[in-house]
Write a protein that holds these residues in place. Structure first.
Motif, PDB file in Angstrom:
ATOM      1  N   ASN A 107       0.840  -1.202   0.000  1.00  0.00           N
ATOM      2  CA  ASN A 107       0.000   0.000   0.000  1.00  0.00           C
ATOM      3  C   ASN A 107       0.876   1.253   0.000  1.00  0.00           C
ATOM      4  N   ARG A 108       1.860   1.285   0.906  1.00  0.00           N
ATOM      5  CA  ARG A 108       2.655   2.501   1.064  1.00  0.00           C
ATOM      6  C   ARG A 108       3.499   2.826  -0.176  1.00  0.00           C
ATOM      7  N   THR A 109       3.989   1.781  -0.873  1.00  0.00           N
ATOM      8  CA  THR A 109       4.910   2.006  -1.998  1.00  0.00           C
ATOM      9  C   THR A 109       4.200   2.102  -3.334  1.00  0.00           C
ATOM     10  N   LYS A 120       1.719  20.323  -7.038  1.00  0.00           N
ATOM     11  CA  LYS A 120       3.015  20.997  -7.201  1.00  0.00           C
ATOM     12  C   LYS A 120       4.060  20.510  -6.216  1.00  0.00           C
ATOM     13  N   LYS A 121       3.630  19.681  -5.284  1.00  0.00           N
ATOM     14  CA  LYS A 121       4.519  19.292  -4.195  1.00  0.00           C
ATOM     15  C   LYS A 121       5.748  18.532  -4.709  1.00  0.00           C
ATOM     16  N   LYS A 122       6.922  18.921  -4.160  1.00  0.00           N
ATOM     17  CA  LYS A 122       8.170  18.228  -4.512  1.00  0.00           C
ATOM     18  C   LYS A 122       8.835  17.766  -3.222  1.00  0.00           C
ATOM     19  N   SER A 179      -7.854   7.367   7.466  1.00  0.00           N
ATOM     20  CA  SER A 179      -7.454   8.756   7.776  1.00  0.00           C
ATOM     21  C   SER A 179      -6.687   9.365   6.601  1.00  0.00           C
ATOM     22  N   ASP A 180      -5.799   8.562   5.989  1.00  0.00           N
ATOM     23  CA  ASP A 180      -5.101   9.061   4.786  1.00  0.00           C
ATOM     24  C   ASP A 180      -6.121   9.431   3.708  1.00  0.00           C
ATOM     25  N   THR A 181      -7.175   8.598   3.590  1.00  0.00           N
ATOM     26  CA  THR A 181      -8.206   8.852   2.564  1.00  0.00           C
ATOM     27  C   THR A 181      -8.926  10.174   2.838  1.00  0.00           C
ATOM     28  N   ASP A 193      -4.173  23.524  -1.268  1.00  0.00           N
ATOM     29  CA  ASP A 193      -4.509  24.168   0.006  1.00  0.00           C
ATOM     30  C   ASP A 193      -4.703  23.161   1.128  1.00  0.00           C
ATOM     31  N   TYR A 194      -4.556  23.644   2.345  1.00  0.00           N
ATOM     32  CA  TYR A 194      -4.832  22.800   3.515  1.00  0.00           C
ATOM     33  C   TYR A 194      -6.166  23.198   4.124  1.00  0.00           C
ATOM     34  N   LYS A 195      -6.913  22.209   4.599  1.00  0.00           N
ATOM     35  CA  LYS A 195      -8.199  22.469   5.261  1.00  0.00           C
ATOM     36  C   LYS A 195      -8.219  21.715   6.589  1.00  0.00           C
ATOM     37  N   ILE A 196      -9.225  22.020   7.419  1.00  0.00           N
ATOM     38  CA  ILE A 196      -9.365  21.247   8.665  1.00  0.00           C
ATOM     39  C   ILE A 196     -10.039  19.915   8.318  1.00  0.00           C
ATOM     40  N   ASN A 209      -3.856   9.217  11.096  1.00  0.00           N
ATOM     41  CA  ASN A 209      -3.075   8.337  10.204  1.00  0.00           C
ATOM     42  C   ASN A 209      -1.798   7.858  10.915  1.00  0.00           C
ATOM     43  N   TYR A 210      -1.167   8.755  11.690  1.00  0.00           N
ATOM     44  CA  TYR A 210       0.037   8.355  12.432  1.00  0.00           C
ATOM     45  C   TYR A 210      -0.327   7.409  13.586  1.00  0.00           C
ATOM     46  N   PHE A 211      -1.454   7.722  14.250  1.00  0.00           N
ATOM     47  CA  PHE A 211      -1.916   6.859  15.343  1.00  0.00           C
ATOM     48  C   PHE A 211      -2.145   5.436  14.810  1.00  0.00           C
ATOM     49  N   GLY A 212      -2.808   5.340  13.637  1.00  0.00           N
ATOM     50  CA  GLY A 212      -3.077   4.034  13.025  1.00  0.00           C
ATOM     51  C   GLY A 212      -1.774   3.322  12.690  1.00  0.00           C
ATOM     52  N   GLU A 213      -0.803   4.074  12.174  1.00  0.00           N
ATOM     53  CA  GLU A 213       0.495   3.465  11.805  1.00  0.00           C
ATOM     54  C   GLU A 213       1.194   2.896  13.058  1.00  0.00           C
ATOM     55  N   ILE A 214       1.145   3.648  14.150  1.00  0.00           N
ATOM     56  CA  ILE A 214       1.770   3.153  15.391  1.00  0.00           C
ATOM     57  C   ILE A 214       1.051   1.887  15.873  1.00  0.00           C
ATOM     58  N   PRO A 242       6.744  13.299  17.309  1.00  0.00           N
ATOM     59  CA  PRO A 242       7.128  14.713  17.119  1.00  0.00           C
ATOM     60  C   PRO A 242       6.445  15.341  15.900  1.00  0.00           C
ATOM     61  N   ARG A 243       6.292  14.533  14.839  1.00  0.00           N
ATOM     62  CA  ARG A 243       5.667  15.030  13.615  1.00  0.00           C
ATOM     63  C   ARG A 243       4.195  15.392  13.870  1.00  0.00           C
ATOM     64  N   ALA A 244       3.529  14.556  14.688  1.00  0.00           N
ATOM     65  CA  ALA A 244       2.112  14.822  14.999  1.00  0.00           C
ATOM     66  C   ALA A 244       1.987  16.089  15.850  1.00  0.00           C
ATOM     67  N   TRP A 250       0.679  23.387  14.198  1.00  0.00           N
ATOM     68  CA  TRP A 250       0.519  24.113  12.933  1.00  0.00           C
ATOM     69  C   TRP A 250      -0.968  24.367  12.651  1.00  0.00           C
ATOM     70  N   TYR A 251      -1.796  23.341  12.872  1.00  0.00           N
ATOM     71  CA  TYR A 251      -3.250  23.489  12.652  1.00  0.00           C
ATOM     72  C   TYR A 251      -3.806  24.579  13.566  1.00  0.00           C
ATOM     73  N   LYS A 252      -3.404  24.550  14.861  1.00  0.00           N
ATOM     74  CA  LYS A 252      -3.963  25.503  15.824  1.00  0.00           C
ATOM     75  C   LYS A 252      -3.577  26.937  15.464  1.00  0.00           C
TER      76      LYS A 252
HETATM   77  P1  NDP Z   1       0.454  13.890   6.176  1.00  0.00           P
HETATM   78  O1  NDP Z   1      -0.724  13.725   7.077  1.00  0.00           O
HETATM   79  O2  NDP Z   1       1.362  15.045   6.422  1.00  0.00           O
HETATM   80  O3  NDP Z   1      -0.053  14.017   4.630  1.00  0.00           O
HETATM   81  C1  NDP Z   1      -0.728  12.983   3.992  1.00  0.00           C
HETATM   82  C2  NDP Z   1      -1.319  13.535   2.680  1.00  0.00           C
HETATM   83  O4  NDP Z   1      -2.461  14.356   2.963  1.00  0.00           O
HETATM   84  C3  NDP Z   1      -0.375  14.450   1.912  1.00  0.00           C
HETATM   85  O5  NDP Z   1      -0.653  14.318   0.539  1.00  0.00           O
HETATM   86  C4  NDP Z   1      -0.740  15.847   2.394  1.00  0.00           C
HETATM   87  O6  NDP Z   1      -0.451  16.873   1.458  1.00  0.00           O
HETATM   88  C5  NDP Z   1      -2.232  15.724   2.568  1.00  0.00           C
HETATM   89  N1  NDP Z   1      -2.705  16.543   3.691  1.00  0.00           N
HETATM   90  C6  NDP Z   1      -2.311  16.453   4.985  1.00  0.00           C
HETATM   91  N2  NDP Z   1      -2.990  17.326   5.750  1.00  0.00           N
HETATM   92  C7  NDP Z   1      -3.824  17.986   4.923  1.00  0.00           C
HETATM   93  C8  NDP Z   1      -4.819  19.014   5.111  1.00  0.00           C
HETATM   94  N3  NDP Z   1      -5.061  19.517   6.325  1.00  0.00           N
HETATM   95  N4  NDP Z   1      -5.501  19.478   4.035  1.00  0.00           N
HETATM   96  C9  NDP Z   1      -5.260  18.954   2.798  1.00  0.00           C
HETATM   97  N5  NDP Z   1      -4.357  17.971   2.544  1.00  0.00           N
HETATM   98  C10 NDP Z   1      -3.653  17.482   3.589  1.00  0.00           C
HETATM   99  O7  NDP Z   1       1.215  12.520   6.194  1.00  0.00           O
HETATM  100  P2  NDP Z   1       2.746  12.163   5.791  1.00  0.00           P
HETATM  101  O8  NDP Z   1       2.998  12.651   4.401  1.00  0.00           O
HETATM  102  O9  NDP Z   1       3.658  12.559   6.885  1.00  0.00           O
HETATM  103  O10 NDP Z   1       2.633  10.548   5.845  1.00  0.00           O
HETATM  104  C11 NDP Z   1       1.854   9.841   4.887  1.00  0.00           C
HETATM  105  C12 NDP Z   1       1.692   8.398   5.357  1.00  0.00           C
HETATM  106  O11 NDP Z   1       2.968   7.783   5.563  1.00  0.00           O
HETATM  107  C13 NDP Z   1       0.933   8.279   6.681  1.00  0.00           C
HETATM  108  O12 NDP Z   1       0.031   7.207   6.596  1.00  0.00           O
HETATM  109  C14 NDP Z   1       2.010   7.985   7.698  1.00  0.00           C
HETATM  110  O13 NDP Z   1       1.508   7.189   8.746  1.00  0.00           O
HETATM  111  C15 NDP Z   1       3.076   7.260   6.872  1.00  0.00           C
HETATM  112  N6  NDP Z   1       4.426   7.511   7.404  1.00  0.00           N
HETATM  113  C16 NDP Z   1       5.043   6.549   8.165  1.00  0.00           C
HETATM  114  C17 NDP Z   1       6.277   6.767   8.745  1.00  0.00           C
HETATM  115  C18 NDP Z   1       6.934   5.727   9.620  1.00  0.00           C
HETATM  116  O14 NDP Z   1       7.919   6.021  10.272  1.00  0.00           O
HETATM  117  N7  NDP Z   1       6.446   4.490   9.661  1.00  0.00           N
HETATM  118  C19 NDP Z   1       6.982   8.043   8.531  1.00  0.00           C
HETATM  119  C20 NDP Z   1       6.252   8.974   7.722  1.00  0.00           C
HETATM  120  C21 NDP Z   1       5.025   8.707   7.206  1.00  0.00           C
HETATM  121  P3  NDP Z   1       0.982  17.614   1.428  1.00  0.00           P
HETATM  122  O15 NDP Z   1       1.962  16.530   1.054  1.00  0.00           O
HETATM  123  O16 NDP Z   1       0.830  18.653   0.383  1.00  0.00           O
HETATM  124  O17 NDP Z   1       1.267  18.156   2.818  1.00  0.00           O
END
Ligand code: NDP
Length: 270
Positions: A107-109, A120-122, A179-181, A193-196, A209-214, A242-244, A250-252
């Protein structure tokens, strides 16, 4: 003289690997300590732009999709390689472990990169290289364990470890993908753009999404019951907590109306 010294080092190393895997286990402990140091640095200097949306887009940049594939592909290729090229002949239980692990990385790859909608993201190349190296190390540690150390009888598949671990893994995978979906669908209009986000566990936390991964890797550590998979679960926490926290702050900061009751990654806790 030099040749003798080299021979001696090689002999000691091979013996400790083959006989009781001492070098392997010491390496795992060092890897955990290294992860803990990285975690402390990331928590203390939480404003350092180390990932994603915060990173200044300078230097060599790669297409987002290609970057994700390159970061994750070492695992997809090397995990079966390490598993099938060890001293052990992989039995049914090891094949089960491998399949569960590979389901996540397929799934991830191969799926996730084609679902993300950031146009546009790089990704900076050094982020891609460091993530690929990180994946390489984890893949080696777990693959070495599967290929050389793990000795599970078929009855392992009926133990509470395997069953409860598998349930936790599947729940984590469901939360992670759902959550990724939700996040991906926020970009329906194809803008960057980013939204809530709302829905699912976003009701309680900013980064389900991070909680699920853990949860996934916690489940995997339980179902395999080994130090190598526990180490991987710890590293996932070192990376994602730390990322979460960073995302949450950032959201707040970005949205005045951001729901007050949400935590960063663990409902009601953090
Ligand atoms: P993010 O939550 O930062 O982003 C996931 C996707 O959603 C990106 O395309 C992002 O866009 C988009 N997105 C995020 N927030 C918003 C928002 N508020 N509004 C609109 N779009 C949004 O996740 P990561 O990129 O950090 O990680 C992706 C996946 O990889 C996750 O499932 C995570 O669990 C997993 N992962 C696992 C790691 C591990 O150590 N096992 C390490 C890193 C990730 P944009 O890219 O433009 O920000």
């Amino acid at each position: 003289m030099k040749n003798r010294a080299l021979f001696l080092i090689k002999f000691v190393y091979m013996n400790s690997i083959i006989e009781n895997n001492t070098v392997y286990y010491y390496s795992l402990i060092i890897w955990i300590i290294f992860g803990l140091i990285i975690f402390c640095i990331l928590i203390k200097f939480n404003k350092i732009p180390t990932y994603g949306r915060y990173f200044p887009k300078r230097g060599i940049l790669l297409n987002n999709r290609l970057g994700w594939i390159l970061m994750e592909i070492p695992t997809l290729i090397l995990m079966p390689y390490f598993t099938f090229n060890g001293f052990n002949y992989p039995n049914t239980v090891i094949i089960c472990f491998l399949s569960i692990y590979m389901a996540h990385y397929m799934n991830r790859t191969l799926i996730f990169p084609f679902r993300i909608k950031s146009k546009k993201k790089k990704l900076p190349i050094h982020i891609v290289i460091s993530a690929a190296l990180f994946n390489l190390c984890n893949t080696f540690f777990i693959g070495y364990y599967f290929g050389n150390i793990a000795e599970h009888e078929i009855t392992w598949l009926q133990t509470p470890y395997f069953i409860s671990g598998l349930i936790i893994f599947l729940i984590g995978m469901f939360i992670n993908i759902k959550s990724d979906t939700i996040l991906i669908n926020l970009r329906k209009n194809n803008n960057d753009d980013y939204k809530i986000p709302f829905g699912g566990l976003f009701r309680y936390i900013s980064c389900p999404n991070y909680f699920g991964e853990i949860l996934e890797w916690l489940g995997f550590a339980i179902l395999t019951w080994s130090l190598s998979t526990l180490t991987f679960m710890l590293w996932t926490c070192f990376n994602l907590i730390p990322r979460a926290i960073r995302h949450h702050n950032w959201y707040k900061h970005r949205f005045n109306n951001y729901p007050d009751e949400r935590r960063a990654i663990f409902p009601k806790i953090l």
